[in-house]
Design an enzyme around this catalytic site. Structure first.
Site, short mmCIF file in Angstrom:
data_model
loop_
_atom_site.label_atom_id
_atom_site.label_comp_id
_atom_site.label_asym_id
_atom_site.label_seq_id
_atom_site.Cartn_x
_atom_site.Cartn_y
_atom_site.Cartn_z
N LYS A 160 0.86 -1.18 0.00
CA LYS A 160 0.00 0.00 0.00
C LYS A 160 0.90 1.22 0.00
O LYS A 160 1.70 1.43 0.91
CB LYS A 160 -0.89 -0.02 1.24
CG LYS A 160 -1.75 1.23 1.38
CD LYS A 160 -2.71 1.11 2.53
CE LYS A 160 -3.49 2.40 2.74
NZ LYS A 160 -4.43 2.32 3.84
N LYS B 241 -2.40 -1.61 -3.73
CA LYS B 241 -3.22 -0.39 -3.64
C LYS B 241 -2.35 0.85 -3.73
O LYS B 241 -1.32 0.89 -3.06
CB LYS B 241 -3.95 -0.43 -2.31
CG LYS B 241 -4.80 0.77 -2.03
CD LYS B 241 -5.33 0.67 -0.63
CE LYS B 241 -6.03 1.96 -0.29
NZ LYS B 241 -6.40 2.05 1.07
C1 PBG Z 1 -7.36 3.15 5.91
C2 PBG Z 1 -7.65 3.14 4.46
C3 PBG Z 1 -7.50 4.17 3.52
C4 PBG Z 1 -8.01 3.67 2.32
C5 PBG Z 1 -8.42 2.37 2.55
N1 PBG Z 1 -8.18 2.04 3.86
C6 PBG Z 1 -7.01 5.56 3.67
C7 PBG Z 1 -5.61 5.87 3.90
O1 PBG Z 1 -4.73 5.01 3.98
O2 PBG Z 1 -5.39 7.06 4.07
C8 PBG Z 1 -8.11 4.43 1.03
C9 PBG Z 1 -9.20 3.99 0.13
C10 PBG Z 1 -9.51 4.93 -0.97
O3 PBG Z 1 -8.84 5.96 -1.19
O4 PBG Z 1 -10.48 4.64 -1.69
N2 PBG Z 1 -6.04 3.22 6.25
#
Ligand code: PBG
Length: 328
Positions: free
Chosen positions: A195, A248
């Site tokens: 991520k 992601k």
């Molecule tokens: C929680 C999380 C996030 C997203 C999914 N789980 C936000 C982040 O890491 O700031 C992002 C999902 C999206 O942008 O659609 N940590």
């Protein structure tokens, strides 16, 4: 007529033939639809930065879930927006926490869907970071205890699968252990393995009210200059017992999806995030691009890169396009 052995256009002469030779195949069972559940009553409010997406209160959830099921989507992921926040994100693991209430209601009213919980702290902490702070630094090992508690409480409330998105080291092992110790050895973990710290999360943080109150997430989420590091993250999550590996965001990380799919035997998921959704919505509303074409082409490109599961806010639209045979 010139003497040509290879005439690639031969396989493009009719719609039926073009469909017959498609290399990338997908169907609605591979889609996961992310949803936002908010504390309160009679709430269905549109998210300004994500037109067409809503925050729902638990009482509005059954109707929303029925729409999802009617569209042919079979799985959803829940994000909770709690009524209050604190330093250790206690709303994330409270028995009557927002997401726990949502799972109970959902399983009771629309049991035919498959329910996944996003396991993280940022929507629940007063500082907006994804873990427990030690000064300005997110304390990795202390956070693991909390993530394990969050995952367990979601599963106890009815989640069929948990998906840790915090990017702490060792969290898959910590969650696996607590689930196994409590008799949930059959509940799978989908790990947000690679991520990246991404600008594409902007609309989500607006939707969930989860922007960090200071600093950024770069001490835990990945630097987007790195490719080999993604495989390191992927392999360590596989070793810790992840069942599905997620990458992601999706669209700017197709190379990472491809390399992961080539490197491991587990199912690979990709999360097409809020910023990817918002760009298409904004471009289409200005008349600069055609919305349906963009939805189809971007989604297929993500599958073509090698994922077999797609998390997307366009899940309902995509299920329809797949059923019509426009893609898939
Ligand atoms: C929680 C999380 C996030 C997203 C999914 N789980 C936000 C982040 O890491 O700031 C992002 C999902 C999206 O942008 O659609 N940590």
């Amino acid at each position: 007529m010139i003497d040509l052995v290879q005439r690639p256009r031969r396989l493009r002469t009719s719609p039926l033939l073009r469909k017959m030779v498609r290399e990338t195949r997908m169907d609605p069972s591979s889609l996961i639809y992310p949803m936002f559940i908010k504390e309160g009553e009679k709430i269905k409010e549109e998210i300004p930065t994500m037109p067409g997406q809503y925050r729902y209160s638990v009482d509005q959830l059954p109707r929303a879930l029925e729409e999802v099921a009617d569209a042919g989507v079979t799985s959803v992921m829940f994000f909770g927006i709690p009524g209050s926040k604190d330093a250790c994100g206690s709303g994330a693991y409270a028995e009557d926490g927002i997401v726990q209430k949502a799972f109970r209601k959902a399983k009771e009213t629309v049991p035919e869907l498959y329910y996944i919980g996003d396991v993280c702290m940022c929507e629940y902490t007063s500082h907006g970071h994804c873990g427990i702070l030690d000064g300005d630094y997110v304390d990795n090992d202390k956070t693991l205890e909390y993530l394990a508690k969050i995952a367990l409480s979601q599963v106890q409330a009815g989640a069929d699968m948990v998906a840790p998105s915090d990017m702490m080291d060792g969290r898959v092992a910590a969650i696996r252990e607590v689930l196994d110790d409590n008799g949930y050895e059959r509940v799978p973990i989908m790990s947000y393995a690679a991520k990246y710290a991404s600008g594409f999360y902007g609309p989500f943080r607006d939707a969930a009210g989860s922007a960090p109150s200071f600093g950024d997430r770069k001490s835990y989420q990945m630097d987007y200059h790195n490719r080999k590091e993604a495989l390191k993250e992927v392999f360590s999550d596989v070793e810790e017992g992840a069942d599905i590996i997620m990458i992601k965001p999706a669209m700017s990380y197709l190379d990472i999806i491809r390399e992961t799919a080539d490197a491991i035997d587990l199912p690979v998921a990709a999360y097409s995030v809020s910023g990817e959704y918002a760009m298409i919505k904004a471009g289409a509303s200005l008349g600069y691009v055609d919305e349906d074409s963009m939805i189809c082409e971007t989604a297929v490109s993500i599958y073509r890169a090698g994922c077999s599961i797609l998390l997307t806010y366009f899940a309902k639209e995509l299920a329809k396009f797949m059923k019509e045979g426009r893609i898939g």
